[in-house]
Design an enzyme around this catalytic site. Structure first.
Site, PDB file in Angstrom:
ATOM      1  N   ASP A 139      24.259 -32.922   2.354  1.00 30.80           N
ATOM      2  CA  ASP A 139      24.896 -33.917   1.489  1.00 30.80           C
ATOM      3  C   ASP A 139      23.985 -35.066   1.072  1.00 30.80           C
ATOM      4  OD1 ASP A 139      25.017 -34.648   4.200  1.00 30.80           O
ATOM      5  OD2 ASP A 139      26.712 -35.995   3.878  1.00 30.80           O
TER       6      ASP A 139
ATOM      7  N   GLU B  46      15.449 -25.798   8.063  1.00 37.44           N
ATOM      8  CA  GLU B  46      14.440 -26.786   7.701  1.00 37.44           C
ATOM      9  C   GLU B  46      13.076 -26.458   8.300  1.00 37.44           C
ATOM     10  OE1 GLU B  46      18.462 -28.815   7.463  1.00 37.44           O
ATOM     11  OE2 GLU B  46      17.432 -27.574   8.967  1.00 37.44           O
TER      12      GLU B  46
ATOM     13  N   HIS C  31      27.194 -40.007   9.967  1.00 39.28           N
ATOM     14  CA  HIS C  31      26.953 -38.649  10.452  1.00 39.28           C
ATOM     15  C   HIS C  31      25.479 -38.301  10.240  1.00 39.28           C
ATOM     16  CE1 HIS C  31      27.269 -38.019   6.145  1.00 39.28           C
ATOM     17  NE2 HIS C  31      26.844 -36.770   6.275  1.00 39.28           N
ATOM     18  N   HIS C  32      25.019 -37.236  10.824  1.00 42.16           N
ATOM     19  CA  HIS C  32      23.615 -36.805  10.783  1.00 42.16           C
ATOM     20  C   HIS C  32      22.699 -37.828  11.450  1.00 42.16           C
ATOM     21  CE1 HIS C  32      24.732 -33.396   8.548  1.00 42.16           C
ATOM     22  NE2 HIS C  32      24.444 -33.783   7.326  1.00 42.16           N
TER      23      HIS C  32
ATOM     24  N   GLY D 247      -0.707 -23.706  16.810  1.00 42.20           N
ATOM     25  CA  GLY D 247      -0.261 -22.485  17.470  1.00 42.20           C
ATOM     26  C   GLY D 247       1.232 -22.410  17.699  1.00 42.20           C
TER      27      GLY D 247
ATOM     28  N   ASP E 289       6.951  -9.572  18.247  1.00 46.28           N
ATOM     29  CA  ASP E 289       8.410  -9.600  18.299  1.00 46.28           C
ATOM     30  C   ASP E 289       8.947 -10.933  18.809  1.00 46.28           C
ATOM     31  OD1 ASP E 289       7.237  -8.967  20.746  1.00 46.28           O
ATOM     32  OD2 ASP E 289       8.814  -7.604  21.385  1.00 46.28           O
TER      33      ASP E 289
ATOM     34  N   ASN F  88       6.366  -5.160  21.348  1.00 42.96           N
ATOM     35  CA  ASN F  88       5.924  -4.778  22.694  1.00 42.96           C
ATOM     36  C   ASN F  88       6.825  -5.351  23.777  1.00 42.96           C
ATOM     37  OD1 ASN F  88       5.172  -7.463  22.605  1.00 42.96           O
ATOM     38  ND2 ASN F  88       2.982  -7.051  22.491  1.00 42.96           N
TER      39      ASN F  88
ATOM     40  N   GLY G  68       8.071  -8.450  24.447  1.00 44.73           N
ATOM     41  CA  GLY G  68       7.999  -9.747  25.113  1.00 44.73           C
ATOM     42  C   GLY G  68       6.858 -10.607  24.637  1.00 44.73           C
TER      43      GLY G  68
ATOM     44  N   GLU H 157       1.540 -14.702  26.727  1.00 40.92           N
ATOM     45  CA  GLU H 157       1.882 -15.532  27.887  1.00 40.92           C
ATOM     46  C   GLU H 157       1.742 -14.750  29.189  1.00 40.92           C
ATOM     47  OE1 GLU H 157       2.181 -18.448  26.832  1.00 40.92           O
ATOM     48  OE2 GLU H 157       2.547 -17.940  24.748  1.00 40.92           O
TER      49      GLU H 157
END
Length: 609
Positions: free
Chosen positions: A71, A94, A157-158, A460, A487, A514, A516, A520
């Site tokens: 809005d 966004e 609001h927001h 990253g 993925d 793969n 996951g 990491e």
């Protein structure tokens, strides 16, 4: 907030080193940034803040803005849409709109997104931080509260429930180079022009908040044709430039086997061509840091690959680290690009060239010396030709072997996948590499002349590539983007394929499934690195819903991959999504090398108090 107007032609010619310069393609010297078809003189009913902003965006080369309507920005969007030559691309959220503006800016030189106050602003903030880290001029426009609500005790609001509306502004200050909060019409054009010119001058994002009741109100300051931007060129200090060139030439000419290494700030310094010209002139072997891949032609005869410490491409690190002098142009030495701070380099052997300063052998520093000027001056008969390092590389180089041939219907391996991606590359393609193992696999691709390449190595942010693919492809419709996405990253932002399809783009996404967060796992494993498997092709089919040009394929073996690529190549005007099923432990050797080093850096004990 500084409300002083920053005139484009009056900006300082020498800035500190953290204020890097980039302007849209085609901007030279003080030439005005103008639309090919300048907007006509505005009638009084069109002489509004919204149309002024729209004019300015078109003038600097923006013909697409990425937005999410809410809005507080709806009236502003009406006026942007009314501008000839300006297209609105509605995004799913966004964050993705910000990523799209980032991708657009990489190809076009500047990008823009439009969101709403606070809930939209804080959502796009992560993408703007990424653009800041990559020195990209992204204009983030926020539809703000009604001007009458500022300075009252009203709660809107927001917001977070406070009558103080400055929370969003405070969050944007560290990741933008200029902030303009427009709550009245009198100084609005000055604030908007100041923000846009600063974005172009500093090559960083800016924040513009416009009260929701202002975009459609005519005002005399918008009635005339706005003066085209004319950015004064930044100039090197002539004495400093000559001193830097003289000191560098003396240092390099004494070396036996000097080399050159290009870094990511070549782009922001607009020095890519100057870097290659210097390589041509001196004959040095040269490489690039991983985040500079694609900035210089890999087809150059003296290009020796990617320098990334212990995980460099074959024989590159040996040549760079054994050199007795190295010139680094625009480097960023962070924990990742330095392979866990394990580079075998010595400061006393290095010439470090940043966008506006030169450091010679960890000694003299020459400020107000622009990289482009410095490299060009150095290439004009100042360096003795020296091909020793390249000759050494040529002697020891052994071509990389091909992956083991797959057996019929054998489960697909990642190295086989990228062997086929390599064959897809041409001057009509751009590779976008998502954060994760795609970084390492894409680094090994050999880019043909004219083939683009983009990644977000400094920040990253996983998921960046989906929105960036949207923005880049929208900016350069004649190129076909080939995006390699894991993925886990796709689960962050994958809904933006909806906008890619809606825009009629012809990109190809390889979704590497793969199971996951594989990157990491190699840093620190745990059950949190396993994610819920999705039917990714089924998801994209559902998003497609029969509306637009879209094809999907799920492949398990090389035969199916070949068939999918042949179909994607044949359907040149269609978005193509290929889900590639691979083993969860099928990783690049580079990730296996970097993971433990990053783990060691992250797990250092506290220094003694």
């Amino acid at each position: 907030m500084d409300t002083t107007m920053i005139m484009a032609g009056m900006l300082d010619s020498c800035k500190p080193c953290d204020n890097d310069v980039a302007c849209p393609p085609g901007l030279n010297g003080t030439a005005p940034i103008q639309n090919t078809h300048p907007p006509p003189f505005m009638a009084s009913s069109e002489a509004t803040l919204g149309r002024h902003l729209a004019h300015r965006l078109v003038q600097i080369g923006v013909d697409n803005v990425f937005s999410v309507p809410r809005d507080f920005n709806l009236t502003l969007l009406d006026h942007l849409l009314a501008e000839p030559g300006l297209n609105n691309v509605g995004c799913c959220n966004e964050l993705n709109a910000g990523y799209a503006a980032d991708g657009y800016a990489r190809a076009r030189g500047v990008g823009a997104c439009v969101v709403t106050f606070t809930v939209g602003g804080l959502s796009v903030l992560n993408a703007i931080a990424g653009a800041y880290s990559e020195n990209l001029p992204v204009i983030c426009i926020v539809g703000g509260p009604n001007s009458n609500d500022f300075g009252t005790n009203r709660i809107l609001h927001h917001t977070i429930g406070s009558p103080d509306f400055s929370q969003e502004l405070q969050c944007f200050k560290p990741v933008t180079c200029f902030q303009a909060v427009v709550t009245d019409l009198e100084g609005a054009h000055e604030l908007i022009d100041g923000a846009i010119s600063t974005a172009l001058k500093e090559s960083k994002p800016v924040y513009i908040s416009i009260s929701c009741n202002l975009p459609g109100i005519p005002h005399p300051t918008f009635s005339g044709e706005p003066t085209p931007f004319a950015l004064s060129p930044r100039l090197s200090n002539k004495m400093g430039l000559e001193a830097a060139v003289k000191a560098t030439a003396a240092f390099l000419n004494k070396a036996v086997k000097p080399v050159m290494v290009g870094g990511p700030k070549l782009r922001v310094a607009k020095a890519c061509e100057a870097f290659v010209e210097l390589a041509d002139a001196c004959g040095y072997a040269f490489s690039v840091m991983p985040s500079a891949k694609g900035l210089v032609p890999e087809s150059h005869p003296h290009f020796i690959g990617t320098y990334w410490g212990a995980i460099s491409t074959a024989f590159c690190a040996e040549i760079v680290e054994s050199a007795d002098a190295y010139l680094f142009a625009g480097p960023i030495f962070n924990d990742c690009s330095s392979c866990g701070y394990s580079l075998l380099l010595k400061k006393e052997k290095a010439i470090i060239v940043q966008p506006d300063r030169v450091i010679v052998a960890n000694g003299p520093t020459f400020g107000c010396v622009l990289m482009k000027d410095f490299l060009q001056a150095l290439s004009i008969n100042r360096l003795n030709p020296n091909t020793t390092a390249y000759e050494n590389y040529h002697r020891i180089y052994i071509p990389e072997g091909l992956p083991l041939k797959s057996q019929p219907k054998e489960p697909l391996r990642v190295n086989i996948l990228f062997q086929h991606i390599q064959n897809m590359l041409s001057s009509d393609t751009t590779v976008i590499s998502e954060t994760g193992d795609s970084w390492f696999n894409c680094q090994k691709l050999k880019l043909p002349e004219g083939c683009g390449y983009e990644l977000q190595m400094q920040y990253g942010s996983i998921g960046w590539s989906v929105g960036a693919t949207l923005g880049y492809a929208q900016s350069v419709p004649n190129k076909r983007v080939i995006a390699c996405i894991g993925d886990g990253s796709f689960q962050m932002t994958g809904q933006e394929v909806s906008t890619i399809i809606q825009c009629g783009q012809k990109s190809i996404i390889f979704l590497i499934n793969n199971g996951g967060y594989t990157s990491e796992v190699e840093i620190h494993d745990g059950p949190y690195n396993v994610i819920k498997n999705w039917n990714y092709t089924g998801l994209v089919d559902a998003i497609h819903n029969g509306n637009g040009k879209c094809c999907t394929k799920k492949v398990y073996c090389e035969e199916e991959l070949i068939e999918a690529i042949e179909t994607a190549t044949r359907k040149k005007d269609c978005f193509f999504f290929i889900e590639v099923i691979v083993h969860k432990d099928d990783t690049s050797k580079e990730l296996l090398g970097l993971g433990p080093r990053i783990s060691a850096v992250n797990s250092r004990p506290p220094n003694p108090q």
